[in-house]
Design an enzyme around this catalytic site. Structure first.
Site: not given
Ligand code: NAD
Ligand code: TYD
Length: 339
Positions: A125-127, A153, A157
């Site tokens: 992630t970019d985080e 988090y 990562k």
């Molecule tokens: P999500 O929380 O929607 O899904 C995570 C999945 O992983 C779930 O299905 C969960 O059951 C499974 N999981 C959790 N712990 C597990 C374990 N110990 N063993 C097996 N499975 C397990 O997450 P997401 O938003 O789909 O993110 C997926 C990946 O992408 C993550 O690694 C996250 O860091 C990365 N990512 C997410 C975003 C975003 O905007 N959501 C952006 C950049 C990177």
């Molecule tokens: P989020 O979807 O949790 O992603 P991330 O924190 O990984 O970027 O949040 C996106 C942005 O929205 C973040 O700046 C936090 C903000 N946010 C709110 O303002 N209200 C909310 O209820 C949530 C869940 C997030």
């Protein structure tokens, strides 16, 4: 080819499973997922009807289970999406983030080493880069930006990324890493900003915006993330990191207002609540490397992506309503009662 997709019952992993099955019907996809609160097997219902898909319930940090699966299947590529992914939950209880995100990554890479897997891909992630100031719109994250994390988090990562690079250097494990900006689209769990806003606005509930809503995120439609990972695992250079993003920066308030307009709901639903501790100000990706090396470009503009996402949530009400009826409701009360 057989591809292991971990975390395939979650948001991005499930979109990636469907992307693979559609774009590469000749390949076999195996999904390993623990089905935590964020995993939803209903999401994979259509995939499970296909012969070249297999779902396995299991924990990536469970060494015996992972090695057993690697013995059963001959994987060519492993793509690790499995993670605890919600920043607010990591602030409440960091422990499981370290177990899954760091130790789980180690177990998967140990299995890749033991079974001579051709590619291990870490979905990062970019985080991991921390944040950028709001008053410097000229700054962007490149692959050279130092790691500088803010939340448990992002720290977990980043730790995993360092371990992946160490396994490459020390054990010559053929790895790649992608670091993507915030995703949105179908199957997004309704604890994250965009699906939370859509689901609550549809029920005419208040919309919690942290602080003043001025924090900036760089939004990418989930299918564009999937196409980028697909390119990296097939054509990316081993040992390399690729940033993924589409220059779609918006303040949280802009995002919430765009969604409200799309739903025809009033801005009076917006409620400002106490800010997230350590809240990252701005994320912004420079995607030059993946564009120049692999020709990747995002296909979906933000307004179109938001429209498609809102339409999906309207057409798939049972999917998110079932989630809201479960554990999530207790989670919401716990998280927002004091705000
Ligand atoms: P999500 O929380 O929607 O899904 C995570 C999945 O992983 C779930 O299905 C969960 O059951 C499974 N999981 C959790 N712990 C597990 C374990 N110990 N063993 C097996 N499975 C397990 O997450 P997401 O938003 O789909 O993110 C997926 C990946 O992408 C993550 O690694 C996250 O860091 C990365 N990512 C997410 C975003 C975003 O905007 N959501 C952006 C950049 C990177
Ligand atoms: P989020 O979807 O949790 O992603 P991330 O924190 O990984 O970027 O949040 C996106 C942005 O929205 C973040 O700046 C936090 C903000 N946010 C709110 O303002 N209200 C909310 O209820 C949530 C869940 C997030």
């Amino acid at each position: 080819m057989t591809i292991l997709v971990t975390g395939g019952a979650g948001f991005i992993g499930s979109n990636f499973v469907y992307y693979q099955l559609k774009q590469h019907p000749e390949d076999r996809v195996v999904c390993l997922d623990k089905l935590t609160y964020a995993g939803n097997l209903a999401t994979l219902e259509d995939a499970m009807k296909q012969k070249n898909f297999r779902f396995v319930k299991g924990d990536i940090a469970d060494r015996a289970r992972v090695f057993e699966l690697f013995r059963e299947e001959k994987f060519d590529i492993v793509v690790n999406f499995a993670a605890e992914s919600h920043v607010d939950r990591s602030i409440e209880d960091p422990g499981i983030f370290l177990t899954t995100n760091i130790l789980g990554t180690q177990v998967l890479m140990d299995a890749c080493r033991a079974f001579g897997i051709g590619r291990y891909h870490q979905v990062s992630t970019d985080e991991v880069y921390g944040d950028l100031p709001l008053d410097r719109p000229d700054l962007f994250f490149t692959e050279e930006t130092p790691i500088h994390t803010s939340s448990p988090y992002s720290a977990s990562k980043a730790s995993a990324d360092l371990l992946v690079l160490a396994y490459h250097r020390t054990f010559k494990l053929p790895v790649t890493i992608t670091r993507c900006s915030n995703n949105y689209g179908p199957y997004h769990f309704p604890e994250k900003l965009i699906p939370l806003i859509i689901s609550r606005a549809l029920n005419d509930e208040t919309l919690p915006v942290y602080g003043k809503g001025e924090n900036v995120r760089d939004w990418l439609y989930v299918e564009d993330h999937c196409s980028a990972i697909d390119l990296v695992i097939r054509k990316g250079r081993v040992g390399e990191i690729y940033n993924i993003g589409g220059h779609n920066e918006r303040t949280n308030l802009q995002v919430v207002k765009t969604v409200l307009k799309e739903l025809n709901k009033p801005e009076s639903l917006i409620t400002y609540v106490t800010d997230r501790p350590g809240h990252d100000q701005r994320y912004a990706i420079d995607p030059t490397k993946i564009h120049n090396e692999l020709g990747w470009l995002p296909a979906t503009k933000f307004d179109d992506g938001i429209r498609r996402t809102v339409e999906w949530y309207l057409a798939n009400r049972p999917w998110w309503e079932n989630i809201l009826k479960g554990d999530y409701q207790h989670y919401y009360e716990r998280m927002y009662a004091k705000r």
